[in-house]
Design a protein around this motif. Structure first.
Motif, PDB file in Angstrom:
ATOM      1  N   LYS A   1      -0.287  34.508  43.318  1.00 19.23           N
ATOM      2  CA  LYS A   1       1.109  34.866  43.607  1.00 19.23           C
ATOM      3  C   LYS A   1       1.772  33.880  44.571  1.00 19.23           C
ATOM      4  O   LYS A   1       2.930  34.042  44.935  1.00 19.23           O
ATOM      5  CB  LYS A   1       1.187  36.267  44.217  1.00 19.23           C
ATOM      6  CG  LYS A   1       0.642  37.358  43.351  1.00 19.23           C
ATOM      7  CD  LYS A   1       1.696  37.840  42.422  1.00 19.23           C
ATOM      8  CE  LYS A   1       1.186  39.068  41.675  1.00 19.23           C
ATOM      9  NZ  LYS A   1       1.930  39.306  40.488  1.00 19.23           N
ATOM     10  N   SER A   2       1.045  32.853  45.003  1.00 23.35           N
ATOM     11  CA  SER A   2       1.548  31.942  46.037  1.00 23.35           C
ATOM     12  C   SER A   2       2.746  31.112  45.587  1.00 23.35           C
ATOM     13  O   SER A   2       3.507  30.627  46.418  1.00 23.35           O
ATOM     14  CB  SER A   2       0.432  31.032  46.547  1.00 23.35           C
ATOM     15  OG  SER A   2      -0.005  30.162  45.536  1.00 23.35           O
ATOM     16  N   PHE A   3       2.927  30.967  44.275  1.00 21.41           N
ATOM     17  CA  PHE A   3       4.090  30.211  43.805  1.00 21.41           C
ATOM     18  C   PHE A   3       5.369  31.030  43.943  1.00 21.41           C
ATOM     19  O   PHE A   3       6.459  30.518  43.691  1.00 21.41           O
ATOM     20  CB  PHE A   3       3.875  29.682  42.388  1.00 21.41           C
ATOM     21  CG  PHE A   3       3.046  28.428  42.387  1.00 21.41           C
ATOM     22  CD1 PHE A   3       3.633  27.179  42.329  1.00 21.41           C
ATOM     23  CD2 PHE A   3       1.666  28.505  42.501  1.00 21.41           C
ATOM     24  CE1 PHE A   3       2.866  26.023  42.379  1.00 21.41           C
ATOM     25  CE2 PHE A   3       0.886  27.362  42.546  1.00 21.41           C
ATOM     26  CZ  PHE A   3       1.494  26.109  42.485  1.00 21.41           C
TER      27      PHE A   3
ATOM     28  N   ASP B   1      -5.257  30.452  34.005  1.00 22.40           N
ATOM     29  CA  ASP B   1      -5.967  30.704  35.268  1.00 22.40           C
ATOM     30  C   ASP B   1      -5.867  29.474  36.173  1.00 22.40           C
ATOM     31  O   ASP B   1      -6.863  28.814  36.468  1.00 22.40           O
ATOM     32  CB  ASP B   1      -7.428  31.049  34.991  1.00 22.40           C
ATOM     33  CG  ASP B   1      -8.189  31.449  36.250  1.00 22.40           C
ATOM     34  OD1 ASP B   1      -7.563  31.658  37.313  1.00 22.40           O
ATOM     35  OD2 ASP B   1      -9.429  31.540  36.176  1.00 22.40           O
ATOM     36  N   PHE B   2      -4.621  29.160  36.632  1.00 22.16           N
ATOM     37  CA  PHE B   2      -4.404  27.952  37.434  1.00 22.16           C
ATOM     38  C   PHE B   2      -5.118  27.997  38.780  1.00 22.16           C
ATOM     39  O   PHE B   2      -5.320  26.967  39.407  1.00 22.16           O
ATOM     40  CB  PHE B   2      -2.907  27.673  37.629  1.00 22.16           C
ATOM     41  CG  PHE B   2      -2.223  28.642  38.551  1.00 22.16           C
ATOM     42  CD1 PHE B   2      -2.122  28.372  39.904  1.00 22.16           C
ATOM     43  CD2 PHE B   2      -1.673  29.827  38.073  1.00 22.16           C
ATOM     44  CE1 PHE B   2      -1.495  29.262  40.759  1.00 22.16           C
ATOM     45  CE2 PHE B   2      -1.041  30.717  38.915  1.00 22.16           C
ATOM     46  CZ  PHE B   2      -0.952  30.432  40.266  1.00 22.16           C
ATOM     47  N   VAL B   3      -5.537  29.178  39.219  1.00 25.01           N
ATOM     48  CA  VAL B   3      -6.240  29.284  40.501  1.00 25.01           C
ATOM     49  C   VAL B   3      -7.659  28.723  40.386  1.00 25.01           C
ATOM     50  O   VAL B   3      -8.115  27.998  41.265  1.00 25.01           O
ATOM     51  CB  VAL B   3      -6.265  30.749  40.989  1.00 25.01           C
ATOM     52  CG1 VAL B   3      -7.177  30.905  42.197  1.00 25.01           C
ATOM     53  CG2 VAL B   3      -4.861  31.227  41.311  1.00 25.01           C
TER      54      VAL B   3
ATOM     55  N   ARG C   1       1.725  26.138  50.359  1.00 25.34           N
ATOM     56  CA  ARG C   1       1.655  27.459  49.716  1.00 25.34           C
ATOM     57  C   ARG C   1       0.290  28.111  49.942  1.00 25.34           C
ATOM     58  O   ARG C   1       0.199  29.305  50.213  1.00 25.34           O
ATOM     59  CB  ARG C   1       1.923  27.340  48.222  1.00 25.34           C
ATOM     60  CG  ARG C   1       3.373  27.249  47.883  1.00 25.34           C
ATOM     61  CD  ARG C   1       3.613  27.365  46.381  1.00 25.34           C
ATOM     62  NE  ARG C   1       5.029  27.207  46.131  1.00 25.34           N
ATOM     63  CZ  ARG C   1       5.591  26.097  45.693  1.00 25.34           C
ATOM     64  NH1 ARG C   1       4.855  25.025  45.414  1.00 25.34           N
ATOM     65  NH2 ARG C   1       6.903  26.037  45.505  1.00 25.34           N
ATOM     66  N   ALA C   2      -0.773  27.327  49.802  1.00 20.46           N
ATOM     67  CA  ALA C   2      -2.123  27.878  49.985  1.00 20.46           C
ATOM     68  C   ALA C   2      -2.293  28.418  51.402  1.00 20.46           C
ATOM     69  O   ALA C   2      -2.826  29.517  51.598  1.00 20.46           O
ATOM     70  CB  ALA C   2      -3.176  26.816  49.687  1.00 20.46           C
TER      71      ALA C   2
ATOM     72  N   LEU D   1      -8.337  23.180  46.387  1.00 24.90           N
ATOM     73  CA  LEU D   1      -7.280  22.764  47.305  1.00 24.90           C
ATOM     74  C   LEU D   1      -7.196  23.745  48.465  1.00 24.90           C
ATOM     75  O   LEU D   1      -7.180  23.333  49.629  1.00 24.90           O
ATOM     76  CB  LEU D   1      -5.935  22.688  46.576  1.00 24.90           C
ATOM     77  CG  LEU D   1      -4.718  22.349  47.441  1.00 24.90           C
ATOM     78  CD1 LEU D   1      -3.714  21.539  46.648  1.00 24.90           C
ATOM     79  CD2 LEU D   1      -4.059  23.569  48.020  1.00 24.90           C
ATOM     80  N   ALA D   2      -7.134  25.027  48.177  1.00 23.36           N
ATOM     81  CA  ALA D   2      -7.010  26.049  49.221  1.00 23.36           C
ATOM     82  C   ALA D   2      -8.175  25.973  50.204  1.00 23.36           C
ATOM     83  O   ALA D   2      -7.978  26.083  51.422  1.00 23.36           O
ATOM     84  CB  ALA D   2      -6.931  27.435  48.598  1.00 23.36           C
TER      85      ALA D   2
END
Length: 189
Positions: free
Chosen positions: A159-161, A101-103, A146-147, A116-117
């Protein structure tokens, strides 16, 4: 207002090292990469320049013009205890939790991707809410880019990556009332 969102050039670091907010020098390919960036930005306009204060962004921003306004909200992901460690040397239990869960997972003594986002979107919200129509150059890192791009393209953070961003990539945007319009093509995996 037109905005050129730019990722810093190649940093001088071995592959496989987690470096987020570590302050790194640039690789000796900087001059060549800088020329490629410069060719993508019209030189018949004046720009306000905002940048992450980390050296790899600051040096590029200063080459693009002065003065540069530095903003901590444009810094890369804070990897906390993992900074400057080989990815192979990060404790497996922590790395597995992050990969699951990297988010939302907050890196020990660092931040989550959601953190970060939040700071990056706050930065761009301030631009939208400003009355300035001054064209802008923003120099930052892949994580913040990306964010932000995920937000305007309605892509979930997880899915941003899928958004491919190389060193020295330039994305052209336009402030359109209270929203952003991406004028560049974007590569999705």
């Amino acid at each position: 207002m037109e905005v050129y969102l730019i990722r810093h050039t190649t940093p001088d670091i071995k592959k496989g090292i987690c470096y987020g907010q570590s302050d790194l020098n640039l690789a000796d390919t900087f001059s060549k990469e800088f020329k490629a960036i410069e060719e993508q930005i019209p030189n018949n306009k004046s720009y306000s320049i905002k940048s992450s204060p980390l050296k790899r962004c600051a040096l590029l921003a200063e080459h693009l013009g002065n003065p540069v306004l530095f903003d901590d909200r444009l810094k890369e992901f804070d990897f906390g205890n993992w900074e400057m460690k080989s990815w192979d040397n990060i404790p497996k239990d922590e790395l597995n939790l992050w990969m699951k869960d990297f988010v939302n997972f907050k890196v020990p003594n660092g931040e989550s991707y959601t953190d970060l986002a939040s700071r990056v979107l706050n930065f761009f919200e301030d631009i939208i809410n400003s009355n300035s129509e001054q064209d802008l150059i923003i120099v930052t890192h892949a994580g913040p880019m990306r964010a932000f791009l995920a937000s305007i393209l309605n892509i979930p953070l997880e899915k941003s990556f899928d958004i491919k961003i190389q060193y020295g990539d330039v994305f052209h945007l336009k402030k359109d009332g209270n929203s952003w319009k991406l004028l560049s093509e974007i590569a999705l995996e």
